[in-house]
Enzyme design. Structure first.
Site, PDB file in Angstrom:
ATOM      1  N   SER A 186     -71.098  62.462  51.942  1.00  0.00           N
ATOM      2  CA  SER A 186     -71.201  62.538  53.396  1.00  0.00           C
ATOM      3  C   SER A 186     -70.829  61.211  54.039  1.00  0.00           C
ATOM      4  CB  SER A 186     -72.620  62.912  53.824  1.00  0.00           C
ATOM      5  OG  SER A 186     -72.695  62.983  55.241  1.00  0.00           O
ATOM      6  N   LYS A 243     -76.731  68.306  49.788  1.00  0.00           N
ATOM      7  CA  LYS A 243     -75.648  68.095  50.761  1.00  0.00           C
ATOM      8  C   LYS A 243     -75.547  69.277  51.723  1.00  0.00           C
ATOM      9  CE  LYS A 243     -71.909  66.251  52.585  1.00  0.00           C
ATOM     10  NZ  LYS A 243     -71.160  67.315  53.244  1.00  0.00           N
ATOM     11  N   HIS A 256     -78.290  68.900  54.178  1.00  0.00           N
ATOM     12  CA  HIS A 256     -77.879  67.791  55.050  1.00  0.00           C
ATOM     13  C   HIS A 256     -76.955  68.310  56.145  1.00  0.00           C
ATOM     14  CE1 HIS A 256     -74.614  65.040  56.199  1.00  0.00           C
ATOM     15  NE2 HIS A 256     -75.489  64.053  56.125  1.00  0.00           N
ATOM     16  N   ASN A 257     -75.970  69.114  55.758  1.00  0.00           N
ATOM     17  CA  ASN A 257     -75.029  69.651  56.751  1.00  0.00           C
ATOM     18  C   ASN A 257     -75.717  70.580  57.739  1.00  0.00           C
ATOM     19  OD1 ASN A 257     -73.185  68.256  55.205  1.00  0.00           O
ATOM     20  ND2 ASN A 257     -71.689  69.904  55.158  1.00  0.00           N
ATOM     21  N   GLU A 280     -77.410  68.454  60.140  1.00  0.00           N
ATOM     22  CA  GLU A 280     -76.349  67.901  60.990  1.00  0.00           C
ATOM     23  C   GLU A 280     -75.991  68.883  62.105  1.00  0.00           C
ATOM     24  OE1 GLU A 280     -71.654  67.326  60.254  1.00  0.00           O
ATOM     25  OE2 GLU A 280     -72.934  66.282  58.817  1.00  0.00           O
ATOM     26  N   TYR A 281     -75.877  70.171  61.754  1.00  0.00           N
ATOM     27  CA  TYR A 281     -75.626  71.200  62.770  1.00  0.00           C
ATOM     28  C   TYR A 281     -76.706  71.144  63.848  1.00  0.00           C
ATOM     29  CZ  TYR A 281     -72.005  74.100  60.439  1.00  0.00           C
ATOM     30  OH  TYR A 281     -70.839  74.593  59.895  1.00  0.00           O
TER      31      TYR A 281
END
Length: 512
Positions: free
Chosen positions: A151, A205, A208-209, A212-213
């Protein structure tokens, strides 16, 4: 037939040995020279490692070799055989190609050329179940496999990403000296720690994404209130977000948001953000996060709202048409205190962010138990402090929370975060209320607040839901005043409810 195969392999081995002797042996190799791949190679080389590179399209390799890689300890190769021969044993080959079938295709090309003990690293956004499958298949053939979340975008890849490696510990130890050195560094610590077996790294990950959204949508909803209710223009918004970035919201996303508002479109002279089409894209990791949460029975309502917001934004023409037909809220001039509302939006963003991370960490905990990964949540928060998109000062508080209680079930229950929610709660409600009154869509703010209100309540209206389920489908219920499982004949011959202990084998089940 077996003899032919033996001699074919022998000739291949001899050819590889000749190539190997004629080339400088590299510490690591990377396949896939798109922007992320190129930047990771340049990062590795800048940290003192020699790197072999290969791309399916030779022209891409040639261009990179003649351009950014010129004069550096980077060895371009034109065939997969040449690539493998350029690697020092045990070989370390990193794949940076599109997730899915392309990863399997590259692995299929690599396998016959590698030896037992070599390691393949997938640094793309692969689905964690694919990583689990690949780990099992390759380890059965004596090859190591690491699924590593990467990332930080283009800049992170070049200057230091957050790295989330998963696989066998032996595989990790083989690549650790390189990966720890190329990772972002915070307080002298690399943002790279071993996550756990097989798909653990890619799962972390993925979550994590998803977070992030949520972060991005919450920022967008803050922007919507400030713009649509207070009429703030881009320069004012830039100043607000710059100020926010000096406090507890200090983060990469808040920082770049302030910079976005300062960018002017050279063609129109308007703020560039105002001429960008309001139609968001997505690559699938948010959806994967939702699917996994459903499988684990974990609520991630903030991330869910963020994914749905992107979906509805993509229906641009439908929204243009509906805006002409559907009734709008009464237009009103905001008469409250502007600074107070700006403060309320700040607090709503902060509180909702806490909820989003609490949900994400709970999902990680559930998956860790199911897949026996033994994830270390303090380590995860530590490596997210630098390099990655969601890096923020806020993550230090999460690290501290897990230091206080490594078995913490929900971040909201940590004393630090409980106090923050107590301080921000009223402003949080004010911001959401104002948005609702003014007709500004705030799905992630609303979902976060609803989650908090549900989680803090001792009693929810689900007792009525259970009664409904028992009425139409004989699904049974429990009571608050005595143990056991019960079913009621809600309408007997006299139309009076009759309660009796449930008999699971005899009760017909329907409805849901």
């Amino acid at each position: 037939m077996l003899g032919c195969e033996y001699f074919a392999r022998r000739r291949l081995g001899e050819k590889q040995e000749i190539l190997r002797m004629s080339m400088k042996q590299c510490d690591i190799g990377l396949i896939g020279l798109a922007v992320m791949g190129e930047n990771l190679v340049l990062n590795m080389e800048s940290k003192g490692f020699t790197v072999a590179v290969f791309n399916r399209t030779t022209e891409v390799t040639e261009k990179f070799a003649a351009g950014k890689a010129a004069g550096k300890n980077i060895q371009p190769t034109r065939t997969m055989e040449e690539f493998v021969s350029a690697l020092a044993r045990p070989r370390k080959a990193m794949i940076m190609v599109k997730a899915g079938a392309p990863v399997d295709a590259v692995i299929a090309q690599l396998k016959p050329l590698l030896e037992r003990g070599d390691v393949i690293i997938d640094g793309g956004n692969s689905l964690f179940t694919d990583t689990q499958r690949r780990c099992k298949e390759l380890e059965a053939e004596g090859l190591h496999f690491v699924g590593c979340g990467v990332s930080g975008g283009e800049e992170g890849a070049l200057k230091g990403p957050s790295l989330m490696p998963g696989g066998s510990r032996e595989s990790w130890e083989m690549i650790a000296p390189i990966f720890r050195k190329i990772a972002a560094q915070v307080d002298g610590e690399p943002c790279c720690r071993y996550m756990g077996p097989d798909g653990a790294g890619h799962y972390v990950k993925m979550v994590h994404n998803g977070i992030e959204y949520g972060d991005m949508q919450l920022i967008c909803e803050s922007y919507a209130i400030l713009k649509d209710v207070l009429g703030c223009e881009a320069p004012t918004l830039a100043d607000i977000f710059t100020q926010w970035n000096k406090g507890p919201l200090d983060s990469y996303l808040i920082e770049i948001t302030s910079q976005i508002f300062r960018k002017t479109d050279p063609e129109t002279g308007k703020a560039l953000v105002d001429v960008i089409l309001d139609k968001a894209g997505q690559k699938g990791t948010g959806l994967w996060t939702l699917q996994s949460a459903l499988n684990q029975s974990v609520v991630i309502s903030t991330i869910n709202a963020a994914v749905e917001a992107r979906v509805i934004s993509s229906r641009k023409q439908e929204r243009v048409d509906s805006a002409k037909l559907l009734p709008q809220p009464k237009v009103r001039q905001f008469t409250g205190n502007r600074d107070d509302l700006i403060g309320a939006v700040h607090d709503a963003l902060y509180a909702s962010k806490i909820v989003s991370y609490a949900q994400g960490m709970e999902l990680l905990g559930a998956a860790s138990m199911v897949y026996k990964w033994n994830l270390n949540f303090g380590d995860i928060a530590t490596i997210w402090r630098g390099g990655c998109i969601i890096r923020a000062v806020f993550l230090n508080r999460i690290v501290e929370a897990y230091q206080r209680d490594p078995a913490l079930h929900n971040l909201l229950l940590d004393s630090y975060f409980t106090n923050i929610i107590a301080q921000t709660q009223q402003n949080w409600r004010t911001a959401v209320s104002v948005a609702i009154q003014e007709g500004v869509a705030v799905p992630a703010f609303g979902a976060s607040l609803s989650y908090f209100d549900s989680y803090r309540q001792e009693r929810l209206p689900s007792n009525l839901l259970q009664a409904q389920r028992d009425f139409f489908g004989a699904h049974t219920y429990e009571r608050v005043d005595k143990p056991g499982v019960f079913h009621t004949e809600w309408l007997d011959s006299d139309e009076q409810p009759v309660e009796k202990p449930a008999e699971p084998k005899k009760v017909a089940r329907g409805g849901e």
